[in-house]
Motif scaffolding. Sequence first.
Motif, PDB file in Angstrom:
ATOM      1  N   HIS A   1     -11.390 -27.555  -1.070  1.00  0.00           N
ATOM      2  CA  HIS A   1     -10.520 -26.426  -1.389  1.00  0.00           C
ATOM      3  C   HIS A   1      -9.338 -26.329  -0.438  1.00  0.00           C
ATOM      4  O   HIS A   1      -8.421 -25.556  -0.686  1.00  0.00           O
ATOM      5  CB  HIS A   1     -11.310 -25.112  -1.349  1.00  0.00           C
ATOM      6  N   THR A   2      -9.372 -27.097   0.647  1.00  0.00           N
ATOM      7  CA  THR A   2      -8.291 -27.011   1.629  1.00  0.00           C
ATOM      8  C   THR A   2      -7.881 -28.409   2.090  1.00  0.00           C
ATOM      9  O   THR A   2      -8.674 -29.355   2.037  1.00  0.00           O
ATOM     10  CB  THR A   2      -8.711 -26.205   2.867  1.00  0.00           C
ATOM     11  N   ILE A   3      -6.636 -28.498   2.528  1.00  0.00           N
ATOM     12  CA  ILE A   3      -6.146 -29.679   3.239  1.00  0.00           C
ATOM     13  C   ILE A   3      -5.529 -29.153   4.523  1.00  0.00           C
ATOM     14  O   ILE A   3      -4.461 -28.545   4.516  1.00  0.00           O
ATOM     15  CB  ILE A   3      -5.112 -30.458   2.422  1.00  0.00           C
ATOM     16  N   GLY A   4      -6.248 -29.355   5.622  1.00  0.00           N
ATOM     17  CA  GLY A   4      -5.824 -28.748   6.871  1.00  0.00           C
ATOM     18  C   GLY A   4      -5.880 -27.233   6.753  1.00  0.00           C
ATOM     19  O   GLY A   4      -6.907 -26.654   6.388  1.00  0.00           O
TER      20      GLY A   4
ATOM     21  N   LEU B   1      -9.526 -37.781   0.446  1.00  0.00           N
ATOM     22  CA  LEU B   1      -9.785 -37.907   1.880  1.00  0.00           C
ATOM     23  C   LEU B   1      -9.142 -36.779   2.675  1.00  0.00           C
ATOM     24  O   LEU B   1      -9.725 -36.286   3.655  1.00  0.00           O
ATOM     25  CB  LEU B   1      -9.265 -39.257   2.386  1.00  0.00           C
ATOM     26  N   LEU B   2      -7.954 -36.357   2.274  1.00  0.00           N
ATOM     27  CA  LEU B   2      -7.247 -35.314   3.017  1.00  0.00           C
ATOM     28  C   LEU B   2      -8.044 -34.015   3.088  1.00  0.00           C
ATOM     29  O   LEU B   2      -7.915 -33.251   4.055  1.00  0.00           O
ATOM     30  CB  LEU B   2      -5.884 -35.041   2.378  1.00  0.00           C
ATOM     31  N   ALA B   3      -8.862 -33.760   2.074  1.00  0.00           N
ATOM     32  CA  ALA B   3      -9.642 -32.519   2.060  1.00  0.00           C
ATOM     33  C   ALA B   3     -10.791 -32.551   3.067  1.00  0.00           C
ATOM     34  O   ALA B   3     -11.321 -31.504   3.436  1.00  0.00           O
ATOM     35  CB  ALA B   3     -10.189 -32.267   0.656  1.00  0.00           C
ATOM     36  N   TYR B   4     -11.182 -33.743   3.506  1.00  0.00           N
ATOM     37  CA  TYR B   4     -12.324 -33.856   4.408  1.00  0.00           C
ATOM     38  C   TYR B   4     -11.941 -34.218   5.829  1.00  0.00           C
ATOM     39  O   TYR B   4     -12.747 -34.070   6.748  1.00  0.00           O
ATOM     40  CB  TYR B   4     -13.317 -34.901   3.867  1.00  0.00           C
TER      41      TYR B   4
ATOM     42  N   SER C   1      -8.649 -33.900  11.386  1.00  0.00           N
ATOM     43  CA  SER C   1      -7.587 -34.188  12.342  1.00  0.00           C
ATOM     44  C   SER C   1      -6.236 -34.349  11.636  1.00  0.00           C
ATOM     45  O   SER C   1      -6.138 -35.061  10.636  1.00  0.00           O
ATOM     46  CB  SER C   1      -7.913 -35.470  13.118  1.00  0.00           C
ATOM     47  N   THR C   2      -5.222 -33.679  12.176  1.00  0.00           N
ATOM     48  CA  THR C   2      -3.880 -33.832  11.617  1.00  0.00           C
ATOM     49  C   THR C   2      -3.413 -35.270  11.726  1.00  0.00           C
ATOM     50  O   THR C   2      -2.776 -35.809  10.802  1.00  0.00           O
ATOM     51  CB  THR C   2      -2.886 -32.913  12.355  1.00  0.00           C
ATOM     52  N   LEU C   3      -3.715 -35.918  12.827  1.00  0.00           N
ATOM     53  CA  LEU C   3      -3.329 -37.313  13.028  1.00  0.00           C
ATOM     54  C   LEU C   3      -4.010 -38.217  12.005  1.00  0.00           C
ATOM     55  O   LEU C   3      -3.382 -39.139  11.471  1.00  0.00           O
ATOM     56  CB  LEU C   3      -3.694 -37.754  14.442  1.00  0.00           C
ATOM     57  N   ALA C   4      -5.275 -37.943  11.733  1.00  0.00           N
ATOM     58  CA  ALA C   4      -5.999 -38.752  10.753  1.00  0.00           C
ATOM     59  C   ALA C   4      -5.408 -38.575   9.357  1.00  0.00           C
ATOM     60  O   ALA C   4      -5.285 -39.535   8.592  1.00  0.00           O
ATOM     61  CB  ALA C   4      -7.477 -38.376  10.752  1.00  0.00           C
ATOM     62  N   ARG C   5      -5.036 -37.335   9.014  1.00  0.00           N
ATOM     63  CA  ARG C   5      -4.426 -37.102   7.698  1.00  0.00           C
ATOM     64  C   ARG C   5      -3.079 -37.796   7.595  1.00  0.00           C
ATOM     65  O   ARG C   5      -2.745 -38.397   6.557  1.00  0.00           O
ATOM     66  CB  ARG C   5      -4.284 -35.597   7.445  1.00  0.00           C
ATOM     67  N   LEU C   6      -2.283 -37.715   8.659  1.00  0.00           N
ATOM     68  CA  LEU C   6      -0.980 -38.371   8.667  1.00  0.00           C
ATOM     69  C   LEU C   6      -1.133 -39.884   8.538  1.00  0.00           C
ATOM     70  O   LEU C   6      -0.399 -40.537   7.788  1.00  0.00           O
ATOM     71  CB  LEU C   6      -0.237 -38.024   9.952  1.00  0.00           C
TER      72      LEU C   6
END
Length: 270
Positions: free
Chosen positions: A12-15, A195-198, A201-206
């Motif tokens: 339900h969220t990304i970051g 993947l972004l939902a799980y 870490s901001t760095l991991a999403r980037l």
Amino acid sequence: MPPPTLPVEPEHTIGDRDLTTWRTPVGRWLQAMFGALSERLRNVEAAALVLLAAAAVVAVTATWAAGEIYEAVTAGNSVALIDQPMLDWMISVRTPELNAVIATFSASGGTMWMTPITAAVLLAMWLRWRRWTPLVLMVIAVAGSLTMTVVGKRLSGRARPPLELSIPPPETSASFPSGHSLNSLVITGIIVYVLLAYLTSTLARLATVTIGALYAFAMGMSRVYLGHHWLTDVLAAWCLGIAWLTLVITCHRLWLTQHRDHKLGRRALT
């Protein structure tokens, strides 16, 4: 009494961004429209299917429009200003070693390799999170991208670059749009979205977004390098793929929002 609230659920969220919150007027209109459709059909899943069917019609229509635009551009010989110079430059930088590397990489975007790779990634996601969302989104997204590929090729019938300028093995289907570019972008985009939902870490999403974007870009350029597609085939595939990804993700967000609203409504009654 404070309004009812729900705990934050996975996907339900990304970051810090809540995917069930719509910040723009268009988003709020879509939310209201989808809510009304769900109430009318008395089923959120049925409403999502209707919306996806409508999105598929839009995607196929966009593919047809892209083919028409291509024909109009070709009629004015403007494509030669883009396609041939790019292919000529790619040929000028070829080496036997680079040819082998890029041909192997490009094969990962074909059906033979992309199918088992995608299946393995989906299985890993299911084993890790025990959720069917990645599989459902992938089936819907790939069905749409394959349809756009087939429709686009049949409508355009565009010839590929000359065989003497391409690296074997030769391709026999129509050139427009690039199926490798379109389908690899859509598949990669869905994997990145899930993947972004799980990732916490901001760095991991980037890093995930960057790797996904670079893979899709490199796949498209590899098709031009090998002489299997013109640059405009790849550019059209990217545009169609991004548009279809946007539609699928929007439908998923609307589905999440409606389920959240139903849960809030039930909680308010208790």
